[in-house]
Design an enzyme around this catalytic site. Structure first.
Site, PDB file in Angstrom:
ATOM      1  N   ASN A   1       3.978  20.214 -22.218  1.00 26.27           N
ATOM      2  CA  ASN A   1       3.189  19.738 -23.022  1.00 26.27           C
ATOM      3  C   ASN A   1       3.478  20.157 -24.823  1.00 26.27           C
ATOM      4  OD1 ASN A   1       2.461  17.099 -21.978  1.00 26.27           O
ATOM      5  ND2 ASN A   1       0.448  18.292 -22.138  1.00 26.27           N
TER       6      ASN A   1
ATOM      7  N   HIS B   1       3.416  13.606 -30.058  1.00 27.78           N
ATOM      8  CA  HIS B   1       3.414  11.772 -29.451  1.00 27.78           C
ATOM      9  C   HIS B   1       2.219  11.155 -30.824  1.00 27.78           C
ATOM     10  CE1 HIS B   1       2.068  12.742 -25.059  1.00 27.78           C
ATOM     11  NE2 HIS B   1       3.234  12.211 -25.129  1.00 27.78           N
TER      12      HIS B   1
ATOM     13  N   LYS C   1      10.669  22.691 -13.909  1.00 28.34           N
ATOM     14  CA  LYS C   1       9.557  21.284 -13.868  1.00 28.34           C
ATOM     15  C   LYS C   1       9.053  21.534 -12.541  1.00 28.34           C
ATOM     16  CE  LYS C   1       7.654  17.198 -14.089  1.00 28.34           C
ATOM     17  NZ  LYS C   1       7.698  15.570 -15.045  1.00 28.34           N
TER      18      LYS C   1
ATOM     19  N   ARG D   1       0.872  -1.214  -0.536  1.00 31.15           N
ATOM     20  CA  ARG D   1       0.213   0.002  -0.275  1.00 31.15           C
ATOM     21  C   ARG D   1       1.052   0.851   0.194  1.00 31.15           C
ATOM     22  NH1 ARG D   1      -3.815  -3.213   3.590  1.00 31.15           N
ATOM     23  NH2 ARG D   1      -5.403  -3.693   2.358  1.00 31.15           N
TER      24      ARG D   1
ATOM     25  N   HIS E   1       3.608  17.982 -27.558  1.00 30.96           N
ATOM     26  CA  HIS E   1       4.551  16.721 -27.924  1.00 30.96           C
ATOM     27  C   HIS E   1       2.570  16.737 -27.851  1.00 30.96           C
ATOM     28  CE1 HIS E   1       7.380  17.112 -24.315  1.00 30.96           C
ATOM     29  NE2 HIS E   1       7.053  15.731 -23.506  1.00 30.96           N
TER      30      HIS E   1
ATOM     31  N   GLU F   1      14.041  18.148 -24.553  1.00 29.10           N
ATOM     32  CA  GLU F   1      13.383  18.837 -23.672  1.00 29.10           C
ATOM     33  C   GLU F   1      13.622  19.405 -22.438  1.00 29.10           C
ATOM     34  OE1 GLU F   1      10.163  16.586 -22.942  1.00 29.10           O
ATOM     35  OE2 GLU F   1      10.294  15.026 -23.876  1.00 29.10           O
TER      36      GLU F   1
ATOM     37  N   ARG G   1       0.752  22.812 -15.846  1.00 30.30           N
ATOM     38  CA  ARG G   1       1.139  21.818 -16.129  1.00 30.30           C
ATOM     39  C   ARG G   1       1.098  21.365 -17.569  1.00 30.30           C
ATOM     40  NH1 ARG G   1       3.135  16.934 -11.935  1.00 30.30           N
ATOM     41  NH2 ARG G   1       4.677  15.938 -12.750  1.00 30.30           N
TER      42      ARG G   1
ATOM     43  N   HIS H   1      10.922   9.313 -28.442  1.00 29.30           N
ATOM     44  CA  HIS H   1       9.823  10.059 -26.956  1.00 29.30           C
ATOM     45  C   HIS H   1      10.733  11.687 -28.037  1.00 29.30           C
ATOM     46  CE1 HIS H   1       7.264  12.177 -25.075  1.00 29.30           C
ATOM     47  NE2 HIS H   1       8.472  13.111 -24.895  1.00 29.30           N
TER      48      HIS H   1
ATOM     49  N   LYS I   1       4.582  12.198 -11.061  1.00 32.47           N
ATOM     50  CA  LYS I   1       4.496  10.517 -12.143  1.00 32.47           C
ATOM     51  C   LYS I   1       4.719   9.667 -12.272  1.00 32.47           C
ATOM     52  CE  LYS I   1       2.073  14.193 -15.385  1.00 32.47           C
ATOM     53  NZ  LYS I   1       1.752  14.008 -16.925  1.00 32.47           N
TER      54      LYS I   1
HETATM   55  N1  NAD Z   1       7.180  10.593 -15.525  1.00 35.67           N
HETATM   56  C1  NAD Z   1       7.523  11.254 -16.651  1.00 35.67           C
HETATM   57  O1  NAD Z   1       6.878  12.811 -15.744  1.00 35.67           O
HETATM   58  C2  NAD Z   1       7.515  11.198 -17.469  1.00 35.67           C
HETATM   59  C3  NAD Z   1       7.627  12.505 -18.004  1.00 35.67           C
HETATM   60  C4  NAD Z   1       8.864  12.290 -19.379  1.00 35.67           C
HETATM   61  C5  NAD Z   1       8.698  10.338 -19.612  1.00 35.67           C
HETATM   62  N2  NAD Z   1       8.212   9.796 -19.001  1.00 35.67           N
HETATM   63  C6  NAD Z   1       9.142   8.021 -19.492  1.00 35.67           C
HETATM   64  O2  NAD Z   1      10.177   8.320 -19.995  1.00 35.67           O
HETATM   65  C7  NAD Z   1       9.944   7.137 -19.935  1.00 35.67           C
HETATM   66  C8  NAD Z   1      11.201   7.587 -21.265  1.00 35.67           C
HETATM   67  O3  NAD Z   1      12.746   7.810 -20.548  1.00 35.67           O
HETATM   68  P1  NAD Z   1      13.634   7.291 -21.170  1.00 35.67           P
HETATM   69  O4  NAD Z   1      13.782   8.183 -22.693  1.00 35.67           O
HETATM   70  O5  NAD Z   1      15.131   7.841 -20.325  1.00 35.67           O
HETATM   71  O6  NAD Z   1      13.714   6.316 -20.931  1.00 35.67           O
HETATM   72  P2  NAD Z   1      14.297   4.237 -20.606  1.00 35.67           P
HETATM   73  O7  NAD Z   1      14.360   5.253 -19.719  1.00 35.67           O
HETATM   74  O8  NAD Z   1      14.520   3.646 -22.208  1.00 35.67           O
HETATM   75  O9  NAD Z   1      15.708   5.249 -21.832  1.00 35.67           O
HETATM   76  C9  NAD Z   1      16.674   5.260 -22.780  1.00 35.67           C
HETATM   77  C10 NAD Z   1      17.443   4.348 -22.802  1.00 35.67           C
HETATM   78  O10 NAD Z   1      18.614   4.014 -22.650  1.00 35.67           O
HETATM   79  C11 NAD Z   1      19.151   3.120 -21.625  1.00 35.67           C
HETATM   80  N3  NAD Z   1      19.904   4.361 -20.394  1.00 35.67           N
HETATM   81  C12 NAD Z   1      19.196   4.923 -19.581  1.00 35.67           C
HETATM   82  N4  NAD Z   1      20.908   5.362 -18.803  1.00 35.67           N
HETATM   83  C13 NAD Z   1      21.787   4.944 -19.495  1.00 35.67           C
HETATM   84  C14 NAD Z   1      23.208   5.656 -18.977  1.00 35.67           C
HETATM   85  N5  NAD Z   1      23.280   5.883 -17.807  1.00 35.67           N
HETATM   86  N6  NAD Z   1      23.889   4.578 -19.649  1.00 35.67           N
HETATM   87  C15 NAD Z   1      24.264   3.663 -20.607  1.00 35.67           C
HETATM   88  N7  NAD Z   1      22.312   3.622 -20.748  1.00 35.67           N
HETATM   89  C16 NAD Z   1      21.553   4.180 -20.277  1.00 35.67           C
HETATM   90  C17 NAD Z   1      18.204   2.503 -21.094  1.00 35.67           C
HETATM   91  O11 NAD Z   1      18.415   1.327 -20.474  1.00 35.67           O
HETATM   92  C18 NAD Z   1      17.446   2.656 -22.421  1.00 35.67           C
HETATM   93  O12 NAD Z   1      17.799   1.375 -23.163  1.00 35.67           O
HETATM   94  C19 NAD Z   1       8.607   6.958 -21.497  1.00 35.67           C
HETATM   95  O13 NAD Z   1       8.479   5.804 -20.570  1.00 35.67           O
HETATM   96  C20 NAD Z   1       8.128   8.050 -20.212  1.00 35.67           C
HETATM   97  O14 NAD Z   1       6.659   7.645 -20.881  1.00 35.67           O
HETATM   98  C21 NAD Z   1       8.189   9.482 -17.553  1.00 35.67           C
HETATM   99 ZN    ZN Z   2       8.692  14.635 -23.043  1.00 37.91          ZN
END
Ligand code: NAD
Ligand code: ZN
Length: 371
Positions: free
Chosen positions: A248, A255, A230, A124, A251, A188, A244, A269, A146
């Site tokens: 976007n 998207h 942020k 929980r 985006h 970003e 907030r 992305h 999030k």
């Molecule tokens: N929660 C939120 O507010 C929020 C905001 C924006 C995006 N997101 C989410 O984030 C995700 C995208 O995140 P991302 O771009 O970090 O993708 P990811 O987590 O897939 O990382 C990208 C790639 O880089 C690799 N990687 C990461 N750090 C590394 C390092 N230091 N050395 C070697 N390899 C490394 C990972 O293994 C992966 O293959 C999406 O799912 C998106 O929906 C969430």
């Molecule tokens: Zn984004």
């Protein structure tokens, strides 16, 4: 050793610090022992990060005498699934972690979202620490609370707001991040300047080459400024009912393009966001809202960073404009025939427009898709 920069997120009893510095993984044992005495730790990471960065974290926890287990999932977006959630929760429970113990999310946004959500539902609600290792995660996803996974019905449809107790953004972790991922995260970064911070945008234009060459001090300043931005948006609107939404920017177009390319390697992305931001500025100019030279200026900046800036930069063919329009309509709910978009009056002057005519968007896409 340099002192980390701290950005505080003052969310009352859910307040936390974001520490930004070059060697935080190596110091994580001391930091966690001091802030969370007597707790045990469940590290959640992915296979690529486990290879590149996990040994540093494990060594630091061992040196501080902290008890820990690790759950590793495959790297990539597909791990934001019910199956991998199940595996993570099972790993945490199987290690007999208690409600007072902590989940450490070591990885990019995928791991932050998955591990954060696992923490929010296990017993929980367990506490968790974000240890973002991608640029995107350091400047965006690790801050704001999030968390979630994807459903066959769409991205991020299963989730919770669950704020971390601490964020450790280690700048040296970025050294092993693939360059294409670094560039995608940079889109970003540029977004924060474009939304409402013109001086930051100009600072980025000037420092982009050094940032990409690996200048740690500049990278630290960049990450800190993004986290502060942020944080401002999260404080103003924690559950995203209002301002907030400015986050976007770029985006809605982005998207739609991600969807059109099947969330595949064809378009990351951040790459979709890069194209989307150029389109948002171009569209605003077409509507007579913004100076027409901005989109070219932004395009040149993003190009230098190695990012795609036009729909025609995407490999392979894109689906017809109608399909892109459907994706846009789904992304942003249509209210009485009008679309909501983040538009702009110029660099650093974006705003939410809830009354965009779909026809105007359609003809703009038609005209842009071939150039
Ligand atoms: N929660 C939120 O507010 C929020 C905001 C924006 C995006 N997101 C989410 O984030 C995700 C995208 O995140 P991302 O771009 O970090 O993708 P990811 O987590 O897939 O990382 C990208 C790639 O880089 C690799 N990687 C990461 N750090 C590394 C390092 N230091 N050395 C070697 N390899 C490394 C990972 O293994 C992966 O293959 C999406 O799912 C998106 O929906 C969430
Ligand atoms: Zn984004």
């Amino acid at each position: 050793m340099t002192d980390p920069v701290t950005v505080h997120v003052p969310l009352g009893e859910r307040a936390y610090d974001i520490l930004i510095g070059p060697d935080l993984l190596d110091r994580a044992g001391t930091i966690l022992a001091e802030r969370f005495p007597g707790r045990r730790f469940g590290i959640v990471t992915d296979t690529a990060v486990a290879k590149a960065q996990l040994p540093r974290l494990v060594a630091a926890l061992d040196a501080a005498g902290l008890t820990h287990v690790t759950v590793t999932v495959p790297n990539g977006e597909a791990s934001k699934s019910i199956d991998q959630l199940n595996k993570v929760v099972d790993g945490l429970l199987g290690a007999r972690l208690e409600r007072g113990d902590l989940v450490l999310a070591l990885g990019g946004g995928v791991i932050g979202d998955l591990a954060g959500f696992a923490a929010s539902v296990t017993r929980r609600g367990m506490d968790f620490v974000q240890i973002p290792t991608s640029l995107l995660a350091q400047v965006d996803s690790s801050v704001g609370g999030k968390t979630g996974i994807n459903s066959p019905h769409g991205k991020n449809l299963i989730g919770a707001f669950h704020q971390p107790k601490l964020v450790l953004a280690d700048l040296s972790a970025l050294e092993t991040l693939p360059p294409r991922e670094f560039a995608a995260g940079y889109a970003e970064v540029v977004k924060y300047g474009l939304i409402d911070d013109e001086p930051f945008y100009f600072w980025l234009e000037e420092n982009q080459p050094a940032i990409f060459a690996g200048d740690t001090a500049l990278r630290g300043e960049m990450v800190a400024r993004c986290c502060a931005a942020k944080t401002r948006f999260v404080l103003a609107d924690e559950k995203e009912t209002g301002v907030r939404a400015l986050l976007n920017l770029g985006h809605t177009f982005g998207h739609a393009l991600e969807k059109a390319t099947g969330y595949s390697d064809r378009l990351l992305h951040g790459e979709g966001v890069a194209i989307g931001m150029v389109l948002a500025h171009g569209f605003s100019a077409k509507l007579g809202l913004a100076p027409s030279q901005d989109s070219g200026r932004i395009e040149a900046h993003l190009k230098r960073a190695g990012l795609p800036t036009r729909m025609s930069d995407i490999s392979g063919t894109l689906p017809p404009t109608d399909v892109l329009m459907d994706a846009i309509a789904q992304d942003k709910k249509v209210v009485r025939g009008a679309l909501t978009f983040i538009l702009t009056r110029g660099i650093g002057q974006s705003f939410i427009e809830r009354n965009v005519a779909p026809e105007a968007v359609r003809s703009f896409i038609e005209e842009q898709r071939s150039i």
